[in-house]
Design a protein around this motif. Structure first.
Motif, PDB file in Angstrom:
ATOM      1  N   LEU A   1      21.634 -20.378 -47.966  1.00 21.25           N
ATOM      2  CA  LEU A   1      22.261 -19.219 -47.345  1.00 21.25           C
ATOM      3  C   LEU A   1      21.201 -18.474 -46.544  1.00 21.25           C
ATOM      4  O   LEU A   1      20.149 -18.099 -47.087  1.00 21.25           O
ATOM      5  CB  LEU A   1      22.858 -18.279 -48.401  1.00 21.25           C
ATOM      6  N   ASP A   2      21.453 -18.254 -45.267  1.00 26.07           N
ATOM      7  CA  ASP A   2      20.546 -17.514 -44.404  1.00 26.07           C
ATOM      8  C   ASP A   2      20.679 -16.031 -44.737  1.00 26.07           C
ATOM      9  O   ASP A   2      21.728 -15.414 -44.503  1.00 26.07           O
ATOM     10  CB  ASP A   2      20.904 -17.778 -42.933  1.00 26.07           C
TER      11      ASP A   2
ATOM     12  N   PHE B   1      13.053 -18.370 -41.479  1.00 24.86           N
ATOM     13  CA  PHE B   1      13.913 -17.274 -41.927  1.00 24.86           C
ATOM     14  C   PHE B   1      13.975 -17.263 -43.452  1.00 24.86           C
ATOM     15  O   PHE B   1      13.745 -18.285 -44.106  1.00 24.86           O
ATOM     16  CB  PHE B   1      15.321 -17.432 -41.340  1.00 24.86           C
ATOM     17  N   PRO B   2      14.275 -16.107 -44.046  1.00 22.67           N
ATOM     18  CA  PRO B   2      14.395 -16.030 -45.502  1.00 22.67           C
ATOM     19  C   PRO B   2      15.714 -16.632 -45.948  1.00 22.67           C
ATOM     20  O   PRO B   2      16.750 -16.420 -45.326  1.00 22.67           O
ATOM     21  CB  PRO B   2      14.345 -14.526 -45.781  1.00 22.67           C
ATOM     22  N   ALA B   3      15.689 -17.374 -47.034  1.00 24.15           N
ATOM     23  CA  ALA B   3      16.884 -18.072 -47.482  1.00 24.15           C
ATOM     24  C   ALA B   3      17.045 -17.966 -48.988  1.00 24.15           C
ATOM     25  O   ALA B   3      16.061 -17.878 -49.739  1.00 24.15           O
ATOM     26  CB  ALA B   3      16.822 -19.548 -47.077  1.00 24.15           C
ATOM     27  N   LEU B   4      18.289 -17.971 -49.399  1.00 22.99           N
ATOM     28  CA  LEU B   4      18.646 -18.168 -50.798  1.00 22.99           C
ATOM     29  C   LEU B   4      19.029 -19.625 -50.948  1.00 22.99           C
ATOM     30  O   LEU B   4      19.874 -20.133 -50.206  1.00 22.99           O
ATOM     31  CB  LEU B   4      19.793 -17.244 -51.205  1.00 22.99           C
TER      32      LEU B   4
ATOM     33  N   PHE C   1      22.154  -9.923 -45.008  1.00 23.10           N
ATOM     34  CA  PHE C   1      21.642  -8.553 -45.019  1.00 23.10           C
ATOM     35  C   PHE C   1      21.713  -7.908 -43.638  1.00 23.10           C
ATOM     36  O   PHE C   1      21.235  -6.786 -43.457  1.00 23.10           O
ATOM     37  CB  PHE C   1      20.202  -8.531 -45.535  1.00 23.10           C
ATOM     38  N   ASP C   2      22.307  -8.629 -42.675  1.00 24.54           N
ATOM     39  CA  ASP C   2      22.491  -8.102 -41.325  1.00 24.54           C
ATOM     40  C   ASP C   2      21.180  -7.582 -40.740  1.00 24.54           C
ATOM     41  O   ASP C   2      21.075  -6.466 -40.256  1.00 24.54           O
ATOM     42  CB  ASP C   2      23.539  -6.984 -41.316  1.00 24.54           C
TER      43      ASP C   2
ATOM     44  N   GLU D   1      30.589 -17.611 -48.251  1.00 24.26           N
ATOM     45  CA  GLU D   1      30.239 -18.845 -47.532  1.00 24.26           C
ATOM     46  C   GLU D   1      29.331 -19.715 -48.395  1.00 24.26           C
ATOM     47  O   GLU D   1      28.385 -19.226 -49.024  1.00 24.26           O
ATOM     48  CB  GLU D   1      29.543 -18.490 -46.224  1.00 24.26           C
ATOM     49  N   GLN D   2      29.589 -21.009 -48.434  1.00 21.00           N
ATOM     50  CA  GLN D   2      28.836 -21.908 -49.307  1.00 21.00           C
ATOM     51  C   GLN D   2      27.475 -22.300 -48.753  1.00 21.00           C
ATOM     52  O   GLN D   2      26.637 -22.784 -49.492  1.00 21.00           O
ATOM     53  CB  GLN D   2      29.656 -23.165 -49.582  1.00 21.00           C
ATOM     54  N   GLY D   3      27.236 -22.093 -47.499  1.00 19.98           N
ATOM     55  CA  GLY D   3      25.943 -22.431 -46.943  1.00 19.98           C
ATOM     56  C   GLY D   3      25.862 -23.864 -46.474  1.00 19.98           C
ATOM     57  O   GLY D   3      26.861 -24.584 -46.416  1.00 19.98           O
TER      58      GLY D   3
END
Length: 340
Positions: free
Chosen positions: A43-44, A32-35, A49-50, A83-85
Motif C-alpha cells: 500500500l502506497d 515512497f513509504p509503503a505498508l 496519508f494524502d 484497497e488491497q494494494g
C-alpha cells in the motif's frame, strides 16, 4: 549499484511492516513509504496519508498517531474494506528509513568479543589462546556488571538497501560481516531508564555492519585506539532492512535468532540472548549521552561468527544472506571496487 526486488516469501512477524519502495518497471522511479502486509501486498502510504512528500521517517516523527492508522490500513487490506494494494514483486526495495543518526554498539555479544580478543593479538603477546580467552571472559563479566555499553557513531551515508551490491573498497584489506538487530526510534528520547527505553522504540530491522578489520586500530597512534570512521563507514557498508517491523509485533527482542550465511554456509547463528547489554539497556545508554530522534537507528552489536573467527574475509563475488527472527531477510553481493 543495482537494487533488486525482494525475494519471496516476506517472512516477517505481525500483520504489516514499513518499507521504502520504488516501482520496478520504471527506471529511476522515486522511492515512497509503503505498508507491506504479511500477504505480500503493498500500500502506497503517500495516497493513504494524502501527502506526496511523505517518507518513512516522516511517519516515525508522529509514530504514536500514525501507528493506529497503519493497523487499520493493514486490517482493511485483508478484509476488503480498503484497497488491497499491489504485489510486492513489482517493487524495488530500498533501505527502509534514512536516519539522522546511527548509534552503534561494539563488543556486545559475549562469544563474539572473546573471539575478537583472540583474533586481534597485540604485537608481542605470545600467551596461549586459552589464557587470552579467559582474560576476555573476565573483562566481559566486569563490563556487564558496570552496565556501560561500548557505543560509537556511524554515518547515514554508509547505509544501503537490503538487496544492493556492496562495493568492497580497494583499500579494505580485511572486509568482514557483522549482522545485527537494529532498534528504530519512534519518539524523541533523552536520559531514559532501561525500564522505559522500549516505549521509545517504534520497531526493529536488520543491519549488516560491515567492518574492515585491517583499519580498526590506528597502528600509528595506538594510544588513541580505534578508527571507526575508516573501518566502518565506506559507502554501502551498512545494508539495512528490508522492513521495519513494529515493536508491538516482536514479543521479545532479546530472544531472536541472528543468522548470516556466506555463499550458503552458515557463519553466524546466535540468539540475542547472548548480548551483554540487552536492547533496553543499550537504547537507554545511548539516550544518556545524546538526544535520540525519530528514525534514528540503535545497532545492538553482532554475535560470534565473523570472518576473523573463520579466517575467511569478504571478497569479490561473495553473497551474504542475513536474517533475524520475524524481521525478514536480506541478500547482498560483494563487488570489488574497480580502481581508476
Amino acid at each position: 549499484m543495482s537494487v533488486k526486488p525482494a525475494p519471496a516469501p516476506v517472512l516477517f512477524t505481525g500483520p504489516f511492516a514499513l518499507a521504502t519502495l520504488a516501482t520496478l518497471s520504471i527506471p529511476d522511479a522515486p522511492a515512497f513509504p509503503a505498508l507491506v502486509t504479511a500477504q505480500g501486498q503493498v500500500l502506497d502510504l503517500r495516497a493513504a496519508f494524502d501527502d506526496e512528500r511523505l517518507t518513512v521517517r516522516g511517519l516515525l516523527d508522529d509514530w504514536r498517531t500514525v501507528l493506529p492508522r497503519l493497523r487499520s490500513l493493514a486490517v482493511g487490506s485483508t478484509d476488503g474494506s480498503t484497497e488491497q494494494g499491489e504485489p510486492l514483486a513489482g517493487f524495488r526495495v530500498h533501505a527502509p528509513v534514512e536516519p539522522r543518526q546511527v548509534f552503534q554498539s561494539g563488543a556486545n555479544y559475549r562469544q563474539h568479543v572473546i573471539d575478537l580478543h583472540v583474533a586481534h593479538r597485540a604485537p608481542g603477546d605470545d600467551r596461549p589462546e586459552e589464557e587470552r580467552r579467559a582474560e576476555a571472559a573476565e573483562l566481559m563479566d566486569r563490563r556487564a556488571a558496570d552496565d556501560r555499553p561500548y557505543m560509537f557513531i556511524g554515518l547515514p551515508s554508509a547505509i544501503t538497501g537490503p538487496f544492493d551490491d556492496v562495493v568492497l573498497p580497494a583499500w579494505a584489506e580485511k572486509p568482514d560481516w557483522e549482522l545485527e538487530l537494529a532498534a528504530v526510534i519512534g519518539r524523541p528520547a533523552h536520559r531514559l531508564s532501561p525500564g522505559e527505553a522500549l516505549e521509545y522504540v517504534a520497531g526493529y530491522t536488520i543491519a549488516n555492519d560491515l567492518t574492515d578489520r585491517a583499519t580498526v586500530f590506528r597502528r600509528d597512534m595506538p594510544q588513541i585506539g580505534t578508527d571507526w570512521l575508516r573501518s566502518k563507514n565506506a559507502p554501502g557498508f551498512t545494508p539495512l532492512g528490508p522492513w521495519i517491523v513494529p515493536a508491538e509485533s516482536i514479543a521479545d527482542p532479546d530472544d531472536l535468532q541472528v543468522t548470516l550465511k556466506l555463499n550458503g554456509d552458515t557463519m553466524q547463528d546466535e540468539s540475542t540472548e547472548d548480548m551483554l547489554f540487552n536492547v533496553a539497556r543499550t537504547v537507554a545508554y545511548a539516550s544518556q549521552n545524546a538526544q535520540l530522534l525519530p528514525g534514528d537507528l540503535v545497532l545492538t552489536g553482532s554475535p560470534a561468527g565473523n570472518g576473523m573467527h573463520w579466517g575467511r574475509l569478504l571478497r569479490d563475488g561473495d553473497v551474504m544472506d542475513g536474517s533475524i527472527t520475524g524481521l525478514g531477510a536480506q541478500r547482498t553481493r560483494c563487488v570489488a571496487e574497480v580502481e581508476a
